[in-house]
Design an enzyme around this catalytic site. Structure first.
Site, PDB file in Angstrom:
ATOM      1  CG  ASP A 130     -24.589 -45.905  -4.520  1.00 55.76           C
ATOM      2  OD1 ASP A 130     -24.085 -45.415  -5.582  1.00 55.76           O
ATOM      3  OD2 ASP A 130     -25.530 -45.883  -3.651  1.00 55.76           O
TER       4      ASP A 130
ATOM      5  CB  CYS B  49     -28.138 -41.475  -1.401  1.00 54.63           C
ATOM      6  SG  CYS B  49     -26.671 -42.105  -2.785  1.00 54.63           S
TER       7      CYS B  49
ATOM      8  CG  HIS C 123     -27.027 -38.432   1.230  1.00 55.28           C
ATOM      9  ND1 HIS C 123     -26.443 -38.863   0.315  1.00 55.28           N
ATOM     10  CD2 HIS C 123     -27.241 -36.964   0.652  1.00 55.28           C
ATOM     11  CE1 HIS C 123     -26.267 -37.620  -0.717  1.00 55.28           C
ATOM     12  NE2 HIS C 123     -26.114 -36.997   0.045  1.00 55.28           N
TER      13      HIS C 123
ATOM     14  CG  ASP D 134     -27.704 -46.270  -0.168  1.00 59.46           C
ATOM     15  OD1 ASP D 134     -27.884 -45.260  -0.587  1.00 59.46           O
ATOM     16  OD2 ASP D 134     -27.387 -47.115  -1.044  1.00 59.46           O
ATOM     17  CG  HIS D 135     -29.967 -47.167  -3.786  1.00 55.82           C
ATOM     18  ND1 HIS D 135     -28.684 -46.906  -4.677  1.00 55.82           N
ATOM     19  CD2 HIS D 135     -29.850 -45.985  -3.356  1.00 55.82           C
ATOM     20  CE1 HIS D 135     -27.993 -46.075  -4.950  1.00 55.82           C
ATOM     21  NE2 HIS D 135     -28.792 -45.633  -3.350  1.00 55.82           N
TER      22      HIS D 135
END
Lengths: 425, 93
Positions: A12, A50, A104, A300-301
């Site tokens: 994140d 995720c 994940h 991941d983002h």
């Protein structure tokens, strides 16, 4: 003989980093890595959540091919037996190792982080991961809560430590083992912060006095935003401190003061992460591996910090999908240094005067995607490129839907002009 | 030598926000938002999605977003429905 790979993926993390031009954050160690790397300023995840994002970039396939849009299926069973990036390195003579949160955990990686397919030994998970969502945050009343904002006294934590501290320790241990065995390795290190809860050593809060923290530049829900596009930040609402605010669903808003506290704590968690990355890279120097190891740094983002009246990820907005992405390639993005010379000396976020680390040496503005990581790393390591996938590739074990972006390394502009004087020599 | 494009996507269970909008389970996905990003614009269509056969129906568009990077870098002004960008959309499509 192929370079080692150190693949750092952060949970994140949006590009609130000095090397991405953020003026508030203290991230000297990541900035130092950037100064030796090619830095992509327009890199995006395939999906801002995720498990789908991680399975996508680790298999080199898009979510419509992994058919994972939530957390509840394992691609090898549900979509196709796709090879993963670590698996490919393993099949090419590397020892592949996973520390922390790379896949994940849970169904989407077969409750095993896809071991043994992807990894040479069972993946390491910090023992304190299980306390992540426990009531360990001390409220003003002295009681313990499961809060969103959770600066802690680490000595009071279960086992007296935190997951990312344990991950750094284990990663350094593994680097020493690989060095002593003279073994080529692909080491993936997955850091948990700044994923919520924002639980980090409380001293990092001092780096960001609340009076210096503003609201997002556009903290309202845009007038012409289609309602389907809006994400109602459900996960943070379930945290004790947010729940106590009794904020209306779905649009809130959160009280301004609390919005600023979220932003303050997110930045503090980023500086905590920067410290962990700094300790890891300093160890790479100490062990004498900086000249023979490619370092990839990404996330991941992203995460919305109040923009468009939204928090968290779960949308298609840039703030939720854009990620930091940089590649340090010895002898390519930086001239090889003498064996004794340090590339990544540890820089203390508390004493380091921000601005003394130049921005990324090479910057590319090309729009790129995380799904390209697989082919890009294969090319950088001198492995055969995985073939491009056909239109429909459910039956194809090894192929990729993301083209290598090494071709943009050459197109990147060297940062010789200093467009941010305070950040350059 | 073409300018590269980045594609993202996000699933939704309904047209309006509800408790599982952020993380819908596969069986509850009814709409998929597909985003196309270039250096100049961000274009998203939210289309009907069938979780049983994983098909997206681009004929059934629930909503759209278009943001011009140069004039609206923070994506606050959706011009998908504005006539002045109609020709632009046709060009994209």
């Amino acid at each position: 003989d192929g370079m080692n790979i150190l693949f750092i993926v952060v949970d994140d993390l949006r590009p609130v980093l000095g090397c991405y031009g953020d003026k508030l954050v203290k991230s000297p160690n990541i900035d130092q890595l950037a100064s030796q790397s090619v830095v992509f300023s327009n890199a995006y995840a395939q999906q801002a959540v995720c498990a789908p994002s991680r399975v996508s970039f680790l298999t080199g396939r898009r979510p419509d091919t992994t058919r994972l849009y939530d957390f509840y299926s394992y691609w090898r069973v549900h979509a196709g037996n796709y090879s993963t990036m670590p698996q490919y390195f393993k099949e090419n003579g590397y020892v592949t190792l996973s520390v922390g949160k790379v896949f994940h955990p849970g169904v989407s990686s077969n409750y095993s982080d896809d071991y043994p397919y992807s990894w040479s030994i069972p993946p390491f998970h910090p023992s304190t991961e299980k306390y992540e969502n426990d009531k360990t945050c001390r409220g003003k009343d002295g009681k313990l809560y499961a809060n969103l904002l959770c600066p802690v006294n680490v000595t009071e934590m279960p086992s007296g430590t935190l997951p990312d501290i344990q991950s750094t320790e284990e990663a350094i241990r593994l680097l020493n083992v690989m060095k002593s065995k003279k073994q080529k390795f692909f080491l993936a290190v997955g850091y948990h912060k700044p994923h919520i809860p924002l639980r980090y050593p409380q001293e990092f809060l001092k780096l960001y006095p609340l009076e210096n923290i503003t609201l997002a530049p556009d903290p309202w829900v845009p007038e012409k935003l289609p309602s389907v596009a809006y994400n109602p930040w459900t996960d943070i609402r379930q945290r004790d401190d947010v729940e106590a605010l009794n904020v209306s669903f779905p649009y809130g808003p959160l009280p301004d003061d609390f919005q600023r506290q979220i932003r303050q704590n997110y930045y503090a968690a980023v500086s905590y992460l920067d410290m962990q990355v700094g300790l890891l890279l300093n160890a790479l120097d100490d062990i004498g591996l900086s000249n023979s190891t490619i370092v990839v740094f990404t996330a991941d983002h992203g995460w919305s910090l109040g923009e468009h009246g939204e928090w968290a990820k779960y949308s298609n907005f840039d703030v939720a999908t854009r990620v930091p992405l940089m590649f340090y390639v010895p002898g390519v993005t930086t001239s090889s240094v003498g064996q004794r010379e340090r590339v990544f000396p540890y820089l203390d976020p508390f004493s380091h005067i921000s601005g003394l680390v130049p921005q990324g040496k090479w910057r590319s503005k090309k729009v790129v995607e995380l799904v390209s990581l697989f082919s890009t790393l294969a090319e950088l390591a001198g492995l055969q490129l995985p073939p491009t996938c056909p239109e429909t590739s459910f039956h194809v074990a090894l192929c990729t839907e993301g083209a290598s972006i090494v071709r943009y390394f050459n197109a990147s502009e060297e940062k010789d002009e200093c467009d941010e004087p305070y950040r350059c020599f | 030598d073409e300018e590269p494009v980045a594609f993202s996507q996000y699933p939704r269970p309904a047209d309006t926000p509800q408790w599982n909008s952020d993380k819908p389970k596969l069986k509850d996905i009814r709409i998929m938002g597909y985003s196309m990003r270039t250096s100049d614009y961000r274009y998203t269509v939210w289309v009907q999605f069938n979780p049983n056969n994983f098909s997206a129906n681009f004929e059934d568009i629930h909503a759209g977003e278009l943001y011009m990077v140069e004039t609206d870098p923070n994506q606050d002004c959706n011009v998908y429905n504005s006539t002045s960008h109609g020709h632009f959309l046709k060009k994209i499509l």
